[in-house]
Design a protein around this motif. Sequence first.
Motif, PDB file in Angstrom:
ATOM      1  N   SER A  72      29.797  38.311  82.853  1.00 47.24           N
ATOM      2  CA  SER A  72      30.780  39.370  82.631  1.00 47.24           C
ATOM      3  C   SER A  72      31.957  38.829  81.821  1.00 47.24           C
ATOM      4  O   SER A  72      32.578  37.838  82.210  1.00 47.24           O
ATOM      5  CB  SER A  72      31.293  39.888  83.980  1.00 47.24           C
ATOM      6  N   PRO A  73      32.302  39.486  80.687  1.00 44.31           N
ATOM      7  CA  PRO A  73      33.456  39.025  79.911  1.00 44.31           C
ATOM      8  C   PRO A  73      34.739  38.993  80.743  1.00 44.31           C
ATOM      9  O   PRO A  73      35.521  38.047  80.635  1.00 44.31           O
ATOM     10  CB  PRO A  73      33.565  40.047  78.776  1.00 44.31           C
ATOM     11  N   GLU A  74      34.946  39.987  81.583  1.00 42.57           N
ATOM     12  CA  GLU A  74      36.159  40.040  82.401  1.00 42.57           C
ATOM     13  C   GLU A  74      36.214  38.881  83.394  1.00 42.57           C
ATOM     14  O   GLU A  74      37.256  38.258  83.577  1.00 42.57           O
ATOM     15  CB  GLU A  74      36.258  41.376  83.152  1.00 42.57           C
ATOM     16  N   GLU A  75      35.082  38.584  84.026  1.00 38.17           N
ATOM     17  CA  GLU A  75      35.044  37.476  84.990  1.00 38.17           C
ATOM     18  C   GLU A  75      35.239  36.130  84.289  1.00 38.17           C
ATOM     19  O   GLU A  75      35.946  35.258  84.796  1.00 38.17           O
ATOM     20  CB  GLU A  75      33.719  37.482  85.755  1.00 38.17           C
ATOM     21  N   LYS A  77      36.872  35.593  81.417  1.00 38.55           N
ATOM     22  CA  LYS A  77      38.283  35.509  81.010  1.00 38.55           C
ATOM     23  C   LYS A  77      39.169  35.147  82.193  1.00 38.55           C
ATOM     24  O   LYS A  77      40.055  34.301  82.081  1.00 38.55           O
ATOM     25  CB  LYS A  77      38.734  36.845  80.425  1.00 38.55           C
ATOM     26  N   SER A  78      38.927  35.776  83.326  1.00 41.87           N
ATOM     27  CA  SER A  78      39.729  35.511  84.522  1.00 41.87           C
ATOM     28  C   SER A  78      39.573  34.066  84.979  1.00 41.87           C
ATOM     29  O   SER A  78      40.557  33.397  85.322  1.00 41.87           O
ATOM     30  CB  SER A  78      39.315  36.477  85.634  1.00 41.87           C
ATOM     31  N   ARG A  81      41.296  31.746  82.367  1.00 49.17           N
ATOM     32  CA  ARG A  81      42.760  31.847  82.488  1.00 49.17           C
ATOM     33  C   ARG A  81      43.258  31.117  83.734  1.00 49.17           C
ATOM     34  O   ARG A  81      44.278  30.431  83.692  1.00 49.17           O
ATOM     35  CB  ARG A  81      43.185  33.314  82.541  1.00 49.17           C
ATOM     36  N   GLU A 105      33.531  40.755  72.821  1.00 48.85           N
ATOM     37  CA  GLU A 105      34.224  40.862  74.113  1.00 48.85           C
ATOM     38  C   GLU A 105      34.170  39.537  74.870  1.00 48.85           C
ATOM     39  O   GLU A 105      35.133  39.168  75.539  1.00 48.85           O
ATOM     40  CB  GLU A 105      33.600  41.966  74.974  1.00 48.85           C
TER      41      GLU A 105
END
Length: 108
Positions: A72-75, A77-78, A81, A105
């Motif tokens: 998952s791109p969101e996971e 990135k998180s 970060r 993404e």
Amino acid sequence: FASDVPPDFSGKMSPEEVSKAQHRVSTIQASGGTFLSGGLLRGLEVLLAENEEMIPSLILFTDGMANVGIRSPEELKSTVRSTIDKSSSKPTLHTFGFGPSYSKEMLK
């Protein structure tokens, strides 16, 4: 493309390490899936373990098509970060996508 992450790189690029890295890169062969998160997080781990006097920077070349590990791109990135935020050196991450269908993404 690989489903594992080789543990044999150092963040310090002495002439010997450059030679080892060039040899290792020249012998990479596609095998399994793309463990994008594993390679990226291993790179950050090596970079953050090095001398604080370095200007920490990581360059990622990928098709951005993760199919092993974090997908998952969101996971991703998180997780990246969070790893960077825990560091006092705040490394810079540069991403370069290539191929006909890389995931923009995944690389933001």
